[in-house]
Design a protein around this motif. Sequence first.
Motif, PDB file in Angstrom:
ATOM      1  N   UNK A  65      43.520  -0.898 -92.520  1.00  0.00           N
ATOM      2  CA  UNK A  65      43.230   0.506 -92.247  1.00  0.00           C
ATOM      3  C   UNK A  65      42.398   0.681 -90.970  1.00  0.00           C
ATOM      4  N   UNK A  66      42.765   1.663 -90.142  1.00  0.00           N
ATOM      5  CA  UNK A  66      41.971   2.006 -88.955  1.00  0.00           C
ATOM      6  C   UNK A  66      40.898   3.005 -89.392  1.00  0.00           C
ATOM      7  N   UNK A  67      39.633   2.706 -89.081  1.00  0.00           N
ATOM      8  CA  UNK A  67      38.524   3.530 -89.563  1.00  0.00           C
ATOM      9  C   UNK A  67      37.838   4.361 -88.482  1.00  0.00           C
ATOM     10  N   UNK A  68      37.975   3.956 -87.217  1.00  0.00           N
ATOM     11  CA  UNK A  68      37.364   4.757 -86.155  1.00  0.00           C
ATOM     12  C   UNK A  68      38.046   4.459 -84.818  1.00  0.00           C
ATOM     13  N   UNK A  69      38.011   5.456 -83.932  1.00  0.00           N
ATOM     14  CA  UNK A  69      38.624   5.356 -82.601  1.00  0.00           C
ATOM     15  C   UNK A  69      37.676   6.025 -81.606  1.00  0.00           C
ATOM     16  N   UNK A  70      37.548   5.442 -80.412  1.00  0.00           N
ATOM     17  CA  UNK A  70      36.779   6.077 -79.326  1.00  0.00           C
ATOM     18  C   UNK A  70      37.589   5.948 -78.045  1.00  0.00           C
ATOM     19  N   UNK A  71      37.495   6.952 -77.178  1.00  0.00           N
ATOM     20  CA  UNK A  71      38.277   6.944 -75.939  1.00  0.00           C
ATOM     21  C   UNK A  71      37.334   6.928 -74.733  1.00  0.00           C
ATOM     22  N   UNK A  72      37.718   6.182 -73.706  1.00  0.00           N
ATOM     23  CA  UNK A  72      36.899   6.087 -72.492  1.00  0.00           C
ATOM     24  C   UNK A  72      37.044   7.366 -71.671  1.00  0.00           C
ATOM     25  N   UNK A  84      37.764   7.821 -68.651  1.00  0.00           N
ATOM     26  CA  UNK A  84      38.905   7.874 -67.714  1.00  0.00           C
ATOM     27  C   UNK A  84      40.256   7.974 -68.441  1.00  0.00           C
ATOM     28  N   UNK A  85      40.216   8.008 -69.781  1.00  0.00           N
ATOM     29  CA  UNK A  85      41.426   8.104 -70.608  1.00  0.00           C
ATOM     30  C   UNK A  85      42.387   6.931 -70.456  1.00  0.00           C
ATOM     31  N   UNK A  86      41.980   5.886 -69.737  1.00  0.00           N
ATOM     32  CA  UNK A  86      42.871   4.736 -69.533  1.00  0.00           C
ATOM     33  C   UNK A  86      42.745   3.713 -70.655  1.00  0.00           C
ATOM     34  N   UNK A  87      41.597   3.755 -71.358  1.00  0.00           N
ATOM     35  CA  UNK A  87      41.349   2.789 -72.430  1.00  0.00           C
ATOM     36  C   UNK A  87      40.833   3.496 -73.668  1.00  0.00           C
ATOM     37  N   UNK A  88      41.087   2.895 -74.808  1.00  0.00           N
ATOM     38  CA  UNK A  88      40.396   3.344 -76.022  1.00  0.00           C
ATOM     39  C   UNK A  88      40.091   2.115 -76.862  1.00  0.00           C
ATOM     40  N   UNK A  89      39.220   2.298 -77.824  1.00  0.00           N
ATOM     41  CA  UNK A  89      38.857   1.197 -78.708  1.00  0.00           C
ATOM     42  C   UNK A  89      39.024   1.655 -80.155  1.00  0.00           C
ATOM     43  N   UNK A  90      39.423   0.725 -81.015  1.00  0.00           N
ATOM     44  CA  UNK A  90      39.649   1.072 -82.422  1.00  0.00           C
ATOM     45  C   UNK A  90      39.112  -0.045 -83.309  1.00  0.00           C
ATOM     46  N   UNK A  91      38.693   0.330 -84.512  1.00  0.00           N
ATOM     47  CA  UNK A  91      38.130  -0.626 -85.466  1.00  0.00           C
ATOM     48  C   UNK A  91      38.616  -0.282 -86.868  1.00  0.00           C
ATOM     49  N   UNK A  92      38.451  -1.234 -87.782  1.00  0.00           N
ATOM     50  CA  UNK A  92      38.858  -0.985 -89.162  1.00  0.00           C
ATOM     51  C   UNK A  92      38.592  -2.181 -90.048  1.00  0.00           C
TER      52      UNK A  92
END
Length: 337
Positions: free
Chosen positions: A74-81, A83-91
């Motif tokens: 399961x993906x529990x959180x997302x954050x976006x940089x 510049x919109x070129x990168x994002x990070x996700x965790x779970x």
Amino acid sequence: MPATKQFPTKLVHTLKTHNGPVNAVIFSSSPGTYVLTGSADRAVHLSRAIPSNSSATGLETASPIQKYEAHGYSVLDVAVAADNARFTSVGGDRQVFLWDVEQGLTTRRWAGHNARVEAVQFAGEGDSVVVSGSADTTINLWDTRSKSHKPIQTLTEAGDTVSSLHVHMPTYSIASGSYDGRARIYDVRMGRTTVDVLAHPVTSVRCSADGNALLVSTLDSRIRMLDRADGKLLKAFGGEEGLEQSTAGATAMYRNSELRIRSVFAKGDAVVLSGSELEEGHRSPQAHVFAWDVLSGEIIATVPAGDGVKVVSCVAWNEKGGCWAGGCSDGTVKIYG
């Protein structure tokens, strides 16, 4: 008429791209044209927030622009940089994933936690640092520019799951919430930690834009706004009956007693916005999203999330577009303008 009185409550777009509860929703960086959503179906989806032919109301979208599939849990959180070129996700993977938006691939995977990771944020100059909070009670800081697999710093003060993080760059601070009933703010420059004891598990923390207030959600169905300087309670939200719902004639009640529900500031910090859980046996057939006026503490909107939606666990506000999104337990994401 105060700005808060015209809070947007018109459903303009429903995303039906996930087939599991939505745990994270975030708009792309300004102007917020897109929305990133993370779900129990193990995928992160990129969709257009409001379709270009948005003159019609109640539009539905069944497939995202892009799917990001690397999580095994399961993906529990997302954050976006910014510049919109990168994002990070965790779970549930115990890893922190860094993605290239355009290529649709992970560029880094950090494996320094030994339990599920519940929260993630970008920090540092040019979003060069990723901050992650985990059920292993630690917060890790990762350097995106180094090839090292080890965190640059680990914060170990929490006594239970770190459920929420918010990085406030103007004050060089990281706010964190934990199920140990405490909200902690780490002043990175001064190397100082301040702790607010809330006596109930914390599910969400958010700093105001000016950094003076901290919004904290806890499992006693309350959202509290604290003064960051001295921890004083400025306002409490929740616990009151909602506005009348003409549909079933039942009043909606803000409830958060079991699940991780995120709350945010909206309308330039003039409004507090939060999803909620549906009380077992309640007459209303659906959960609601609540909006409160920050100054008066009064409810200014209760928005039904749709029949069969038992929980709206995450909300996001887009200041530029004057719209917001809610992630629902039935896998839908609803956008209101």
